[in-house]
Structure formats: C-alpha cells, structure tokens
Scaffold this active site. Sequence first.
Site, PDB file in Angstrom:
ATOM      1  N   ASP A 162       0.781  -1.241   0.000  1.00 47.25           N
ATOM      2  CA  ASP A 162       0.000   0.000   0.000  1.00 47.25           C
ATOM      3  C   ASP A 162       0.815   1.295   0.000  1.00 47.25           C
ATOM      4  OD1 ASP A 162      -1.488  -2.198   0.668  1.00 47.25           O
ATOM      5  OD2 ASP A 162      -2.681  -1.200   2.186  1.00 47.25           O
ATOM      6  N   GLU A 385       1.194  -9.568  11.564  1.00 46.81           N
ATOM      7  CA  GLU A 385       1.005  -9.165  10.165  1.00 46.81           C
ATOM      8  C   GLU A 385       2.367  -8.931   9.500  1.00 46.81           C
ATOM      9  OE1 GLU A 385      -1.215  -5.539   9.803  1.00 46.81           O
ATOM     10  OE2 GLU A 385      -1.491  -5.761   7.637  1.00 46.81           O
TER      11      GLU A 385
HETATM   12  C1  9YW Z   1      -6.093  -2.603   2.686  1.00 46.84           C
HETATM   13  C2  9YW Z   1      -4.907  -7.692   3.894  1.00 46.84           C
HETATM   14  C3  9YW Z   1      -4.251  -6.574   3.117  1.00 46.84           C
HETATM   15  C4  9YW Z   1      -3.102  -7.098   2.232  1.00 46.84           C
HETATM   16  C5  9YW Z   1      -2.264  -5.962   1.675  1.00 46.84           C
HETATM   17  C6  9YW Z   1      -1.863  -5.044   2.795  1.00 46.84           C
HETATM   18  C7  9YW Z   1      -3.104  -4.522   3.503  1.00 46.84           C
HETATM   19  C8  9YW Z   1      -4.808  -2.908   3.367  1.00 46.84           C
HETATM   20  O1  9YW Z   1      -3.791  -5.622   4.064  1.00 46.84           O
HETATM   21  O2  9YW Z   1      -3.935  -3.788   2.670  1.00 46.84           O
HETATM   22  O3  9YW Z   1      -6.862  -1.818   3.252  1.00 46.84           O
HETATM   23  O4  9YW Z   1      -6.349  -3.169   1.608  1.00 46.84           O
HETATM   24  O5  9YW Z   1      -1.068  -4.000   2.326  1.00 46.84           O
HETATM   25  O6  9YW Z   1      -1.138  -6.470   0.999  1.00 46.84           O
HETATM   26  O7  9YW Z   1      -3.602  -7.853   1.195  1.00 46.84           O
HETATM   27  O8  9YW Z   1      -3.956  -8.397   4.626  1.00 46.84           O
END
Ligand code: 9YW
Length: 412
Positions: A162, A385
């Site tokens: 992100d 995480e």
């Molecule tokens: C969001 C779930 C997700 C992952 C991503 C990570 C984060 C946040 O969490 O995203 O709000 O989408 O960066 O890689 O898939 O674990």
Amino acid sequence: MQAIRDELDRRAIQIMRDNDRGGYTIPTHGLYPYQWNWDSAFAALGFAAFDPARAWREIEILFSGQWLDGMVPHILFHRPDPGYFPGPDVWQCRGPLPSSGITQPPVALSFARRLYEAAPALGEVPVRMLFDPMRRWIQWFLAWRQDRGAICIAHPWESGRDNAADWDRAMAAIDPADVGSYERRDLDHVHAAMRPTKDDYDRYIWLVQRGRRLGWHAPSLAVDPPFLVADPTMTFTLMRGVRDLIWLGERLGLPTAGLMHDLAMLEQGAETLWNPAIGAYDSRNVLDGAFSGTLSNASFLSWYGGIDRPELARTLEEVMAPLPYGVPSLALQDERFDPRRYWRGPVWGVLNMLVGMGLEEFGHPRGAALRAMTARLIASHGFAEYFDPRDGAPAGGGSFTWTAAVWLAWAG
Ligand code: 9YW
C-alpha cells in the site's frame, strides 16, 4: 526442537481455523474482516498442509467474485462489517459479489499449480474449472494494466504494498483537495505510527471516488489515468502465474495457445523495470517514465518470476547484510526507511517466502537462508502481520492468516 515445531504448527492451524469464515478466510479479525485476494491464495497454501479440499474451496470462492471483464477483485465483501473502511457502499461495484474495483498480485495462479502438484487426483476437477477464469484474469491484466510488457497498478492497494516508497512521487502528483470527509477505521485497530498517513489515505480514497464516478468501466478508467505505475510485484507474479498455467495446461491437455507469447512479452516488460542506478528491479511511473529509485522486497521477485540475474544477487546481499530476518520492504540504507510503518521498512513473511522460493528454485544458498530466517522470526515473534526488520518486533495486526500460512507452507 520437534516439540517447538509441533506447537507452532498447532498454533498456525488454529489461526487458520479461527479466521475461516466458512470457505473463505479473513486476514485477521477486526482490522481486515473480508476476503482479500492474495491473502486468500496464501491461505490456500496453508490449508493445503492439513486440509487440501478446503484449500481449493478458498480459490474457488475467490474466483466466484470474478468480474465479466476478467478482473478478480482485491476484496470480496461477503458479509457487511462496519469495522473496515472503505466498504462496499464506498466502492459501489457491480460484480457478481459486492467487491472492490481493483485487483491484487495474481499469486493464486501459481498456488493453484502447487495445490495440484501436492494432490493431482483432488486437483484435477478444480483446475479444469478454474483454467478458463484464470486465463481471463491474465488477459485482463494484459489489456488494462500493461505498459511496454510490464504490469502496472492503477491504485497503490493493487500492488499489495500500500504505502511503499515506490509510489511517493506518483502519489504526490494527485491533488485530493476535493476528497471530502471520511472516517478511517484502521486506526481503531492499530496505532497510527504503523499505518499509512492521512496524505496517503486522502489519495487512496480519491482514486476510489474516481473509479466509482466512472462506473469501474475499464476503458473509461484508462483515459488520462491519474496514477499508473509499472510494478515488479505485479509483473513477476503474473509472469510466474503464466508459466504455471502453461504447466497445468500441458499436464491436463488444456488450451495454452497464446500463453507463450504472453510470457515472452512479460519477460521483455521486466527488462523495462531494471534500474541500473540501483542494481535492481524498480517501479516505473508510466505517466512520466521515471524510476522510483527504490530498493524494496519486490525488487527481488525476479527469481520467483523465473529470471536469474547475478547483479541482483549482489544487491540482495547488500540489502540483507545488516538485518537478521530477511528482505525489508525498504532498504535500511534508504533515508525514507521507517521500521514499523507498513511497507516502508518492515519485513513481511509473504515477501520473504516469494523471494526465498524463487532463490531456492535457482539453487541460490540465500533461499534456504531466507527460509531459516523466516522460521526464526515467526518462532520468536509470533504470527504478526509484519515485523520490525531490525529486531523482529511484531507489528500491525496479530494472529494473521498469511503469516500462519507461510509457516505451514514453507518456513516451518
Ligand atoms: C487494505 C490484507 C491486506 C493485504 C495488503 C496489505 C493490507 C490494506 O492488508 O492492505 O486496506 O487493503 O497492504 O497487501 O492484502 O492483509
């Protein structure tokens, strides 16, 4: 030693079961209450260690959210949950299930091959059912997320990384002044110092608002995109996915015509991401042609994609040398390094695994070393995480599905 391993196996399986919502798995309770695309693919690998039929179910449910144009969304909102923002009411997408309007790295393509290889008799029917949907997802990437053969992201969330430093300059070019007010929910679960900033979130939401305004119609979204970055995560995971789909197709006598050509194009595209100034693969802003100049954990995914590059092995040595637990999401040497802030420094089990698996396949000793480091990290600091790359301190959400899966499928 074996007793410790057994206990960690037991805890990992328990996390997977606790996060199971009946056929699909949430990343963690509270912070992420829906089905995320690449998390689910990792979850499937974790399930494969103790319940192979359940592993296939995860992938099948993921593909049940596939859009008519071939995209497989990054989040499927199976049941409403006010604990996450932005939810289905904000995205307003019209797929077969309520979903987000963007995708995530297509590791599910490759993990389907792994599931099949582990139990071919069980895997044959799901592979036959999923083969065409998987091909259509690949075609969607090539049609709507491709620049000079490299695969792009149209939103930072698509990369799965992100708030990576890779996107800083591309994000700075967006003016989110008219984003309006909204209420973040992530800060109810995790300390702000570990999360993306308000400046980031304003732009994430602004991009969602643009997509919604354009009805998530791919041809309209492709006109004057405000954000488009060619990304090593996407390019190498798709490259690997195409290779693995060719393997499955040949094994089961399914049509692979065209996939060899797609693979050759992706290999050319990867060349456009090689940044000699950092001796590694880098993200490239499609809108101005500039590299981001960022050494991230995605810079080292080329082995996973199927490309061995000796110069890259030297850069990897330098990046890993000062740290005990693997490849950081941003090199310690980078002035933007921030050890707890998500994708701007922390080490992530999933990225260690993809990089490590690729290295092991090419017979690089670093691969086994990375696997051992990841095992030590999880054994000493739990199923968080992500982790501080200097001392392994756990960060972000706890009892995390993909960290449990990394333990069960690879590190443990
Ligand atoms: C969001 C779930 C997700 C992952 C991503 C990570 C984060 C946040 O969490 O995203 O709000 O989408 O960066 O890689 O898939 O674990």
